[in-house]
Design a protein around this motif. Structure first.
Motif, mmCIF file in Angstrom:
data_model
loop_
_atom_site.group_PDB
_atom_site.id
_atom_site.type_symbol
_atom_site.label_atom_id
_atom_site.label_comp_id
_atom_site.label_asym_id
_atom_site.label_seq_id
_atom_site.Cartn_x
_atom_site.Cartn_y
_atom_site.Cartn_z
ATOM 1 N N PRO A 1 22.832 44.885 41.817
ATOM 2 C CA PRO A 1 23.805 44.123 42.661
ATOM 3 C C PRO A 1 24.916 43.077 42.415
ATOM 4 O O PRO A 1 26.051 42.020 42.904
ATOM 5 C CB PRO A 1 23.417 44.638 43.967
ATOM 6 N N ARG A 2 23.881 42.088 42.352
ATOM 7 C CA ARG A 2 24.197 40.700 42.037
ATOM 8 C C ARG A 2 25.555 40.448 40.936
ATOM 9 O O ARG A 2 26.694 39.793 40.775
ATOM 10 C CB ARG A 2 23.295 39.741 41.514
ATOM 11 N N TYR A 3 24.437 41.103 40.049
ATOM 12 C CA TYR A 3 26.058 41.576 38.981
ATOM 13 C C TYR A 3 27.232 42.063 39.551
ATOM 14 O O TYR A 3 28.307 41.287 38.672
ATOM 15 C CB TYR A 3 25.651 42.426 37.650
ATOM 16 N N ARG A 4 27.707 42.947 39.813
ATOM 17 C CA ARG A 4 28.682 43.745 40.519
ATOM 18 C C ARG A 4 29.136 42.360 41.131
ATOM 19 O O ARG A 4 30.761 42.818 40.883
ATOM 20 C CB ARG A 4 28.511 44.992 41.296
ATOM 21 N N LEU A 5 28.594 42.214 42.033
ATOM 22 C CA LEU A 5 29.519 40.939 43.009
ATOM 23 C C LEU A 5 30.254 39.849 42.139
ATOM 24 O O LEU A 5 31.216 39.510 42.168
ATOM 25 C CB LEU A 5 28.135 40.640 43.593
ATOM 26 N N LEU A 6 29.370 39.287 40.857
ATOM 27 C CA LEU A 6 29.504 39.130 39.865
ATOM 28 C C LEU A 6 30.971 39.189 39.673
ATOM 29 O O LEU A 6 32.474 38.308 38.965
ATOM 30 C CB LEU A 6 28.220 37.932 39.036
ATOM 31 N N LEU A 7 30.883 39.882 38.851
ATOM 32 C CA LEU A 7 31.975 41.092 38.190
ATOM 33 C C LEU A 7 33.352 41.032 38.758
ATOM 34 O O LEU A 7 34.537 39.961 38.535
ATOM 35 C CB LEU A 7 31.518 41.813 37.414
ATOM 36 N N GLU A 8 33.099 41.175 40.088
ATOM 37 C CA GLU A 8 34.269 41.735 41.060
ATOM 38 C C GLU A 8 34.151 39.867 41.401
ATOM 39 O O GLU A 8 35.923 40.142 41.294
ATOM 40 C CB GLU A 8 33.128 42.422 42.822
ATOM 41 N N GLU A 9 34.435 38.975 41.534
ATOM 42 C CA GLU A 9 34.481 38.460 42.021
ATOM 43 C C GLU A 9 34.987 37.155 41.114
ATOM 44 O O GLU A 9 35.999 36.743 40.773
ATOM 45 C CB GLU A 9 33.787 37.140 42.423
ATOM 46 N N THR A 10 34.398 37.412 39.510
ATOM 47 C CA THR A 10 35.136 36.916 38.601
ATOM 48 C C THR A 10 36.331 37.757 37.979
ATOM 49 O O THR A 10 37.620 37.161 38.010
ATOM 50 C CB THR A 10 34.526 37.492 37.136
ATOM 51 N N TYR A 11 36.283 38.847 38.211
ATOM 52 C CA TYR A 11 37.888 40.104 38.599
ATOM 53 C C TYR A 11 39.065 39.393 39.455
ATOM 54 O O TYR A 11 39.975 39.107 38.511
ATOM 55 C CB TYR A 11 37.484 41.047 38.602
ATOM 56 N N LYS A 12 38.760 39.073 40.402
ATOM 57 C CA LYS A 12 39.473 38.828 41.440
ATOM 58 C C LYS A 12 40.077 37.312 40.887
ATOM 59 O O LYS A 12 41.322 37.649 40.575
ATOM 60 C CB LYS A 12 39.338 38.176 43.369
#
Length: 110
Positions: free
Chosen positions: A26-37
């Protein structure tokens, strides 16, 4: 039995060490989401966006597989008891009073 005194475990139980990679998903998912944004906000045509999107989808798939496996394990545990697990060859095994594992079902398929 492994204990807190084992220097490789650095004061953690074996269970705590084994769950760490699962908790990172889940941490990777959040990191990827924030990076994408952040990247898409700065440059909607940035070449990294498709790669980030694909990475998010891959992490989502892994998270779904983990959730499915956890639900499956919980169902088996409620049916057979806590001493039961799925072996690497998809057999359902049960731990007896002496600590030996015995196959209950030799070809478990979800």
């Amino acid at each position: 039995k492994l204990s807190y005194e084992n220097e490789r475990l650095r004061g953690h139980t074996l269970e705590a060490v084994l769950i760490m990679p699962v908790q990172r998903v889940p941490r990777y998912r959040l990191l990827l989401e924030e990076t994408y944004k952040k990247v898409s906000k700065d440059d909607a045509t940035h070449p990294a966006l498709p790669v980030l999107e694909e990475a998010k989808e891959s992490v989502d798939l892994v998270a779904k597989q983990i959730n499915t496996a956890v639900r499956q394990h919980m169902k088996l545990e409620s049916f057979f008891g806590q001493e039961t697990m799925i072996s690497p060859n998809n057999s359902i095994v049960h731990e007896d009073a002496e600590g030996n594992f015995k196959a209950i079902l030799n070809s478990y398929v979800v």
